[in-house]
Scaffold this motif. Structure first.
Motif, PDB file in Angstrom:
ATOM      1  N   SER A  90      55.616 -93.656  -4.974  1.00  8.83           N
ATOM      2  CA  SER A  90      54.403 -93.893  -5.753  1.00  8.83           C
ATOM      3  C   SER A  90      53.279 -94.454  -4.897  1.00  8.83           C
ATOM      4  CB  SER A  90      54.697 -94.866  -6.909  1.00  8.83           C
ATOM      5  OG  SER A  90      55.084 -96.132  -6.408  1.00  8.83           O
ATOM      6  N   LYS A  91      52.063 -94.321  -5.420  1.00 12.21           N
ATOM      7  CA  LYS A  91      50.832 -94.836  -4.834  1.00 12.21           C
ATOM      8  C   LYS A  91      50.519 -94.177  -3.485  1.00 12.21           C
ATOM      9  CE  LYS A  91      49.630 -98.996  -5.886  1.00 12.21           C
ATOM     10  NZ  LYS A  91      49.509-100.476  -5.901  1.00 12.21           N
ATOM     11  N   LYS A 130      45.833 -86.963  -5.982  1.00 17.17           N
ATOM     12  CA  LYS A 130      45.118 -86.909  -4.714  1.00 17.17           C
ATOM     13  C   LYS A 130      45.982 -87.337  -3.542  1.00 17.17           C
ATOM     14  CE  LYS A 130      40.645 -87.799  -6.892  1.00 17.17           C
ATOM     15  NZ  LYS A 130      39.465 -88.697  -6.957  1.00 17.17           N
ATOM     16  N   TYR A 131      47.244 -87.611  -3.781  1.00 16.79           N
ATOM     17  CA  TYR A 131      48.161 -88.009  -2.709  1.00 16.79           C
ATOM     18  C   TYR A 131      49.576 -87.606  -3.116  1.00 16.79           C
ATOM     19  CZ  TYR A 131      48.187 -91.914  -6.017  1.00 16.79           C
ATOM     20  OH  TYR A 131      48.228 -92.673  -7.168  1.00 16.79           O
ATOM     21  N   PRO A 132      50.495 -87.441  -2.176  1.00 16.96           N
ATOM     22  CA  PRO A 132      51.814 -86.859  -2.474  1.00 16.96           C
ATOM     23  C   PRO A 132      52.857 -87.840  -3.001  1.00 16.96           C
ATOM     24  CG  PRO A 132      51.571 -87.153  -0.120  1.00 16.96           C
ATOM     25  CD  PRO A 132      50.246 -87.515  -0.719  1.00 16.96           C
ATOM     26  N   HIS A 133      52.491 -89.095  -3.235  1.00 13.97           N
ATOM     27  CA  HIS A 133      53.448 -90.089  -3.744  1.00 13.97           C
ATOM     28  C   HIS A 133      54.619 -90.297  -2.777  1.00 13.97           C
ATOM     29  CE1 HIS A 133      51.144 -89.379  -7.369  1.00 13.97           C
ATOM     30  NE2 HIS A 133      51.733 -90.393  -7.960  1.00 13.97           N
ATOM     31  N   GLU A 189      52.396 -88.400   3.166  1.00 16.20           N
ATOM     32  CA  GLU A 189      50.948 -88.596   3.144  1.00 16.20           C
ATOM     33  C   GLU A 189      50.408 -88.801   4.549  1.00 16.20           C
ATOM     34  OE1 GLU A 189      47.618 -91.552   1.071  1.00 16.20           O
ATOM     35  OE2 GLU A 189      49.763 -91.908   0.773  1.00 16.20           O
ATOM     36  N   ALA A 190      51.084 -89.643   5.337  1.00 18.21           N
ATOM     37  CA  ALA A 190      50.647 -89.886   6.711  1.00 18.21           C
ATOM     38  C   ALA A 190      50.689 -88.596   7.520  1.00 18.21           C
ATOM     39  CB  ALA A 190      51.538 -90.951   7.356  1.00 18.21           C
ATOM     40  N   GLY A 191      51.728 -87.799   7.331  1.00 19.64           N
ATOM     41  CA  GLY A 191      51.862 -86.557   8.076  1.00 19.64           C
ATOM     42  C   GLY A 191      50.824 -85.519   7.700  1.00 19.64           C
ATOM     43  N   SER A 192      50.564 -85.372   6.397  1.00 20.45           N
ATOM     44  CA  SER A 192      49.622 -84.347   5.943  1.00 20.45           C
ATOM     45  C   SER A 192      48.177 -84.724   6.217  1.00 20.45           C
ATOM     46  CB  SER A 192      49.806 -84.084   4.444  1.00 20.45           C
ATOM     47  OG  SER A 192      49.571 -85.265   3.699  1.00 20.45           O
ATOM     48  N   GLU A 193      47.862 -86.040   6.288  1.00 20.79           N
ATOM     49  CA  GLU A 193      46.483 -86.465   6.482  1.00 20.79           C
ATOM     50  C   GLU A 193      46.185 -86.916   7.915  1.00 20.79           C
ATOM     51  OE1 GLU A 193      45.275 -89.343   3.619  1.00 20.79           O
ATOM     52  OE2 GLU A 193      45.477 -87.964   1.931  1.00 20.79           O
ATOM     53  N   MET A 194      47.198 -87.467   8.604  1.00 19.12           N
ATOM     54  CA  MET A 194      46.956 -88.009   9.946  1.00 19.12           C
ATOM     55  C   MET A 194      47.838 -87.381  11.023  1.00 19.12           C
ATOM     56  SD  MET A 194      46.359 -92.045   8.997  1.00 19.12           S
ATOM     57  CE  MET A 194      47.713 -92.170   7.847  1.00 19.12           C
TER      58      MET A 194
END
Length: 351
Positions: A332-333, A279-282, A287-292
Motif C-alpha cells: 500500500s501507499k 497513480k502508483y503500484p502499491h 514503484e522504485a523500479g518503474s519510476e527510478m
C-alpha cells in the motif's frame, strides 16, 4: 491527500510541545540535536536529490512534484521527531504510558466495532463521517505490537495478566477491520516474538486465541481474509487491482530498466484499467523500479538495510514497528508517503 496532510500536521502539533518541554527539562541544546545527527541528513539529502533528478524527465511531472513536496512536508518532520525520540527512548517509558495507551486503544476499537458498520469498500461510518479501515489499522497495529512485546518479555512478567485480555480483544478487533496487510504483518511479527522471547507460551496463546475467536466465531467479518492468497480472484477488488498494477510496473521496468519513467511516471498511458485509477503500484520496490530504474532499486535496498539494522540495534520493539512499516510498503501507499518507514532514517547509525 488533504486528509493525510491534516492528520500528519495534527500529530506534529500535538507532539511538538512535549518535545520542546522535554528538551528544556533535560537541558538539551537544539544545536546539539542537529549536529549530533547530521549523518542522518546525508541520507535525506540523497533521497531528495534522487527524487528531484527523476522529476526532471518524468512523464507525469505534476504528480511527481506532489510526491516530492509530500516527502518534504510529511516525512522530514517525522524523521526529526524520531531523531529526538531516539535520544530519550527507554524501555521504562513503555511501562509508563501503557495504561493510557491501552485505555485509549480499547475505546477506539470499541467505537469501530459497535458504532461503525464496516463495509466491503473499506470504511467505517461514525457520526456521518467516514474513516478508512486502513487508517484505523495503521493506528491500532503498532499499539497491538507494543502490547505483544510487553507480554513477550520476562522483565514485564507482572504486567502480563493485567493486559492479556485487553490485548486479546485488540488483536481480535484488528482482524475485524479486515486490512489484510496489517493483520498478516502483526501475525508474522508476533510469531517473531514467540521465537525470540522468554514468555513464548503466553505470547503464543495470545495469537492463537485471537485467530480462533476472529475466524471461527465471526466468519462474516473475516471473509476478505479468506481470499488473501487467491491470485486473480475476481470477487476481490483489492487483489485484482494490485495484480494489475504489479504486472504493469514489471512491464515498465522492462521497458526502461536503467532510468525508469521518472518520479510520478508510473501513471503513464497503459492498457490496464486500474492504472488509470491508481497513480502508483502499491509496492515500494516496483514503484522504485518503474519510476527510478535500477538506481532507485539499489538506493532503496541500501536505505532499507540501514534502517532495519539500526532499528534492530536500538530496540526490539522499534525494530518490530519498522518491520511492520516495511511489510505495509509492499502492499500500500506510494514511496513518498511511507512515513512510518522513512521516519526510521532518523535511527541510521554508522558502524
Amino acid at each position: 491527500m488533504p486528509y493525510s496532510f491534516i492528520l500528519k500536521a495534527a500529530l506534529f502539533i500535538v507532539i511538538l510541545p512535549f518535545a520542546v518541554v522535554s528538551i528544556k527539562l533535560n537541558n538539551i541544546k537544539y544545536a546539539t540535536i542537529i549536529t549530533k545527527d547530521k549523518i542522518k541528513f546525508k541520507y535525506l539529502v540523497i533521497i531528495f536529490l534522487v527524487f528531484a533528478l527523476n522529476l526532471t524527465y518524468s512523464c507525469n511531472k505534476e504528480f511527481g512534484a506532489l510526491k516530492l513536496s509530500n516527502f518534504v512536508i510529511g516525512t522530514l518532520p517525522s524523521i526529526l521527531i524520531l531523531i529526538y525520540i531516539k535520544e530519550i527512548f527507554d524501555d521504562s517509558l513503555i511501562l509508563l504510558i501503557t495504561p493510557f495507551l491501552l485505555v485509549g486503544s480499547v475505546l477506539l476499537m470499541t467505537v469501530l466495532l459497535f458504532t461503525g458498520s464496516f463495509t466491503y469498500a473499506g470504511s467505517y461510518k461514525i457520526l456521518n463521517l467516514e474513516y478508512s479501515h486502513v487508517i484505523a489499522s495503521r493506528i491500532l497495529s503498532p499499539i497491538i505490537l507494543w502490547f505483544n512485546y510487553l507480554i513477550s518479555t520476562e522483565e514485564n512478567k507482572n504486567t502480563i495478566y493485567k493486559i492479556f485480555f485487553p490485548v486479546l480483544y485488540l488483536n481480535t478487533g484488528l482482524i475485524f477491520i479486515a486490512h489484510r496487510a496489517s493483520v498478516t504483518g502483526v501475525i508474522l511479527i508476533t510469531i517473531y516474538f514467540i521465537f525470540t522471547c522468554k514468555n513464548r507460551l503466553i505470547t503464543g496463546c495470545l495469537l492463537i486465541s485471537s485467530l480462533v475467536i476472529a475466524f471461527l466465531l465471526f466468519p462474516q467479518k473475516t471473509e476478505r481474509h479468506k481470499n488473501l492468497f487467491s491470485a486473480g480472484n475476481k470477487n476481490d477488488y483489492s487483489i485484482e487491482s494490485r495484480l494489475d498494477l504489479w504486472e504493469t510496473a514489471i512491464e515498465k521496468i522492462r521497458e526502461k530498466p536503467l532510468t525508469g519513467y521518472g518520479l510520478g511516471g508510473f501513471k503513464c498511458p497503459a492498457d490496464k484499467p486500474f492504472v488509470h485509477i491508481y497513480k502508483y503500484p502499491h509496492n515500494i520496490f516496483l514503484e522504485a523500479g518503474s519510476e527510478m530504474g535500477l538506481t532507485g532499486i539499489i538506493l532503496l535496498i541500501f536505505l532499507l538495510y540501514k534502517i532495519l539494522i539500526s532499528a534492530y540495534r536500538k530496540s526490539k520493539f522499534l525494530f518490530s514497528i519498522a518491520l511492520l512499516a516495511f511489510w505495509w510498503s509492499l502492499f500500500s501507499k506510494d514511496i513518498s508517503t511511507q512515513t512510518v518507514l522513512w521516519m526510521y532514517a532518523g535511527m541510521i547509525e554508522e558502524r
